[in-house]
Design an enzyme around this catalytic site. Structure first.
Site, short mmCIF file in Angstrom:
data_model
loop_
_atom_site.label_atom_id
_atom_site.label_comp_id
_atom_site.label_asym_id
_atom_site.label_seq_id
_atom_site.Cartn_x
_atom_site.Cartn_y
_atom_site.Cartn_z
N TYR A 1 0.84 -1.10 0.08
CA TYR A 1 0.11 0.05 -0.08
C TYR A 1 0.98 1.34 -0.05
CZ TYR A 1 -3.94 2.89 1.15
OH TYR A 1 -5.03 3.94 1.09
N TYR B 1 -5.29 5.63 -7.54
CA TYR B 1 -5.41 5.48 -5.91
C TYR B 1 -7.19 5.11 -6.11
CZ TYR B 1 -5.64 6.24 -1.05
OH TYR B 1 -5.79 5.92 0.36
#
Length: 390
Positions: free
Chosen positions: A295, A345
């Protein structure tokens, strides 16, 4: 492990598999609303799996997801739902959506689960601009003093990490560059045709020191989804199964948002707790991981996660990135679709789908013979992780 033995040892280990993935295009601004994007991604994932929408009986998404189960079920034509859940903490919930479905399927509460995330962050409002929700109790001690955005909080952690362990902006650049290089191979990535150089990185504007423009994830419109079924059923689906070997969620004791300053050590974040659980329930160790989707809402999170999940020692995350270690052919290729920094994103869901592509052998930046992939959710917030295997 032989295919016929998967899931027979009890628990979640290899009991379920991801058999379908789908996504919409990614862009700064898409014309469709979030529900339409969600439906498109979900239907694409079901088509990828070869499963009719009427067989879906389980759903999992994020508490921040604006498209609810009722809307999605009606619009897509699902059957009776027997399990549905939502996971909190934004990007920290990505892998947990799959973990919840895996648990439900393994326990017999459902047979076909769909996880998804649909977002219009590129063209929509910033969450922190909603003043009505700006001051929950913890935020009363940070917002009045200028920590308004996630990047401001992560910048504090980054500054402390650099001070304590000697990490530099070049180490952060290594993360940004690896993600951008992989995006330059991925036609679906927003940054597909936009290479990144060290000069561009070092001369870009500050967003929150020591983090510059390229240390921050993209702002994206788009949606993604995946389909989870039992290991037995997976053998009959359209695509090569990708098994959920291990899964974890983590909310450490005395955790406090991204700044984490009530812990004994703010730099030992949720990744460390998630990792202990993940490896405890796995037949694998960090050295067995062929590729990782870590991440990357902000570049420092990758350094912290490399340490938390055991790829290097404490304080060694910066040095680990040197010598092209995160690139294809390096020690640990990461974010092979471009990640949140350079593909899109969407609260980390693209990392899940990219992990599946790697183990299917269909990634645009394929790691040769990849058979294991770690996928992580947001470090710095209550988090989750998946260990996938082919």
């Amino acid at each position: 492990m032989a295919a016929g033995s998967r899931g027979r040892s009890g628990g979640l280990k290899d009991a379920t598999a991801i058999v379908g993935i789908g996504q919409t295009p990614f862009a700064k601004q898409l014309p469709e609303d979030e529900r339409t994007l969600a439906c498109r991604a979900v239907l694409a994932a079901l088509d990828d799996a070869g499963i009719p929408p009427g067989e879906v009986d389980a759903l999992a998404s994020y508490t921040m997801e604006e498209t609810d189960e009722v809307e999605l079920a009606k619009a897509c034509g699902f059957g009776d739902l027997t399990f549905f859940s939502k996971v909190g903490f934004g990007g920290g919930g990505s892998c947990a959506t799959v973990a919840h479905l895996a648990a439900a399927v393994a326990a017999g509460q459902a047979s076909v689960g769909v996880a998804w995330r649909s977002r219009k962050r590129g063209s929509g409002p910033r969450p922190w601009t909603n003043t009505a929700v700006q001051l929950p109790t913890p935020a009363q001690w940070t917002r009045p003093y200028g920590l308004l955005r996630p990047v401001d909080e992560i910048a504090m952690l980054a500054r402390r990490y650099m001070h304590e362990y000697g990490a530099t902006r070049d180490h952060l650049f290594n993360v940004a560059l690896a993600c951008r290089n992989r995006a330059n191979q991925n036609p679906a990535a927003i940054m597909y045709d936009r290479p990144l150089t060290r000069e561009m990185y070092m001369t870009s504007r500050w967003v929150s020191e020591p983090l510059c423009l390229f240390d921050n994830c993209l702002e994206t419109d788009g949606a993604l989804a995946c389909v989870v079924v039992s290991a037995e059923r997976a053998r009959d689906c359209r695509r090569k199964p990708v098994y959920v070997h291990s899964a974890a969620q983590s909310l450490p004791a005395q955790h406090h948002g991204m700044v984490n300053y009530w812990n004994d050590d703010p730099l030992t974040g949720p990744a460390w707790t998630a990792a202990r659980h993940l490896w405890k329930h796995s037949d694998l160790a960090p050295e067995d991981v062929d590729v990782a989707q870590i991440y990357d809402a902000f570049t420092p999170l990758v350094l912290l996660s490399l340490e938390g999940y055991g790829f290097c020692g404490r304080g060694e995350g910066g040095a680990f990135t040197e010598g092209g270690a995160l690139e294809t052919g390096g020690l640990l290729p990461v974010n092979t679709g471009g990640g949140g920094l350079s593909e899109a994103y969407v609260h980390g869901f693209n990392l899940i789908n990219e992990g599946v592509k790697q183990l299917r052998g269909t990634s645009t930046a394929q790691v040769p013979d990849a058979s294991t992939c770690l996928v992580t959710a947001g470090e710095g917030v209550p988090t989750s992780a998946l260990l996938l295997r082919s």
